[in-house]
Design a protein around this motif. Structure first.
Motif, PDB file in Angstrom:
ATOM      1  N   MET A  55      -0.913  -3.900  -5.238  1.00  0.00           N
ATOM      2  CA  MET A  55      -0.704  -2.602  -4.596  1.00  0.00           C
ATOM      3  C   MET A  55      -2.004  -1.803  -4.555  1.00  0.00           C
ATOM      4  SD  MET A  55       2.395  -2.172  -3.498  1.00  0.00           S
ATOM      5  CE  MET A  55       2.326  -0.406  -3.214  1.00  0.00           C
ATOM      6  N   ARG A  68      -2.979   2.154  -4.063  1.00  0.00           N
ATOM      7  CA  ARG A  68      -2.268   3.425  -4.173  1.00  0.00           C
ATOM      8  C   ARG A  68      -3.231   4.597  -3.997  1.00  0.00           C
ATOM      9  NH1 ARG A  68       0.026   0.106  -8.206  1.00  0.00           N
ATOM     10  NH2 ARG A  68       2.289  -0.177  -7.965  1.00  0.00           N
ATOM     11  N   CYS A  82       0.859  -1.184   0.000  1.00  0.00           N
ATOM     12  CA  CYS A  82       0.000   0.000   0.000  1.00  0.00           C
ATOM     13  C   CYS A  82       0.895   1.234   0.000  1.00  0.00           C
ATOM     14  CB  CYS A  82      -0.894  -0.025   1.245  1.00  0.00           C
ATOM     15  SG  CYS A  82      -1.990   1.407   1.412  1.00  0.00           S
ATOM     16  N   GLU A  83       0.543   2.239  -0.783  1.00  0.00           N
ATOM     17  CA  GLU A  83       1.296   3.489  -0.841  1.00  0.00           C
ATOM     18  C   GLU A  83       0.342   4.671  -0.712  1.00  0.00           C
ATOM     19  OE1 GLU A  83       3.416   3.562  -4.507  1.00  0.00           O
ATOM     20  OE2 GLU A  83       4.853   2.012  -3.902  1.00  0.00           O
ATOM     21  N   VAL A 143      -6.769   2.455  -6.990  1.00  0.00           N
ATOM     22  CA  VAL A 143      -5.784   3.466  -7.369  1.00  0.00           C
ATOM     23  C   VAL A 143      -6.485   4.809  -7.405  1.00  0.00           C
ATOM     24  CG1 VAL A 143      -4.164   4.275  -9.108  1.00  0.00           C
ATOM     25  CG2 VAL A 143      -4.422   1.817  -8.705  1.00  0.00           C
TER      26      VAL A 143
END
Length: 273
Positions: free
Chosen positions: A104, A106, A80-81, A124
């Motif tokens: 991921m 994001r 995770c970002e 995202v």
């Protein structure tokens, strides 16, 4: 160089950047990276392979990077970002990715995830996205930059929301919303363009007029939709904003396009000024 409260639990291996503050009763996992100036106020949990960008601020009882709510997930190393300066408010949840996507989740820079909002696995969000209170995103949702999603809205998994769009509160969004569009309702339907947002962000009168013309052609005129789409390309061959909408519609989608509502209105001439 960082301020870590004595009651916080920071696991060995976590990277805590300069000027970070980890408040009371926070829990930071061993693979977490907090870049410079991150502020975890209190009772925040950050887990998994999660990176919080510089200046991110997380309010009490929010969780970031926890395992996805996906029965296929068996503990694989997903992540995770969160982009710089994003605000994550109370009780919000942002889950890490799953093996069903690219692994991921994001969230871009300068976003605001308001209280009790949920960002599911593999979503995202581009920069400057605002999710109001109690917004719920299913897995794999993609939201373009500078989108506003009204409170209590639920967005189905794999839906795409084009940039600069606005979604009205308490909506149920099952299909893709074009860039610069406005949608709302249960189930959500296109109701026009995001004219207020376009004017506030400095779009010119000719740009808005071109968007209005293309929108009306695509969603209000009779005939076969594919023919109207080709007509839009032909009428505005050099307009970058219209080309963006056309490309968005032509792109691969698992959910299809959000349809027009009965009260569809692209905005009158005075509103577009």
């Amino acid at each position: 160089m960082a301020d870590i409260h004595p009651t916080a639990a920071v696991a060995p291996g976590a990277v805590i950047g300069e000027g970070c503050r980890v408040g009371p009763a926070c829990v930071v996992g061993p693979e977490v990276v907090l870049e410079a100036g991150v502020d975890l106020l209190s009772h925040v949990v950050v887990d998994g392979r999660t990176r919080l960008g510089a200046g991110v601020k997380v309010y009490p009882f929010a969780t970031i990077g926890m395992a996805p709510q996906d029965l296929k997930y068996k503990g694989e190393p997903t992540g995770c970002e969160i982009g710089a300066r994003t605000l994550v408010r109370e009780h919000a949840t942002i889950h890490r990715g799953s093996v069903g996507g690219d692994g991921m989740t994001r969230v871009g820079a300068d976003c605001m995830i308001m209280a009790v909002a949920h960002v599911a696995h593999d979503c995202v969000l581009d920069d400057r996205v605002i999710l109001a209170n109690n917004v719920m995103l299913g897995g794999h949702v993609r939201i373009g930059d500078t989108v506003f999603v009204g409170g209590g809205t639920a967005i189905h998994q794999f839906v795409r929301i084009g940039r600069q769009a606005v979604i009205g509160g308490m909506s149920g969004v099952e299909a893709d919303v074009i860039p610069y569009g406005s949608a709302m309702g249960n189930r959500a339907r296109m109701i026009g363009l995001n004219l207020i947002g376009l004017k506030r962000r400095g779009f010119t009168r000719p740009q808005i007029h071109a968007l209005r013309g293309a929108f009306r052609l695509l969603f209000k005129e009779p005939g076969v939709f594919s023919d109207r789409l080709a007509d839009a390309e032909a009428r505005w061959p050099d307009d970058a904003l219209v080309a963006e909408i056309v490309a968005f519609i032509k792109a691969e989608s698992r959910r299809g396009l959000c349809k027009a509502g009965r009260d569809l209105d692209a905005g009158d001439e005075d509103d577009a000024a």
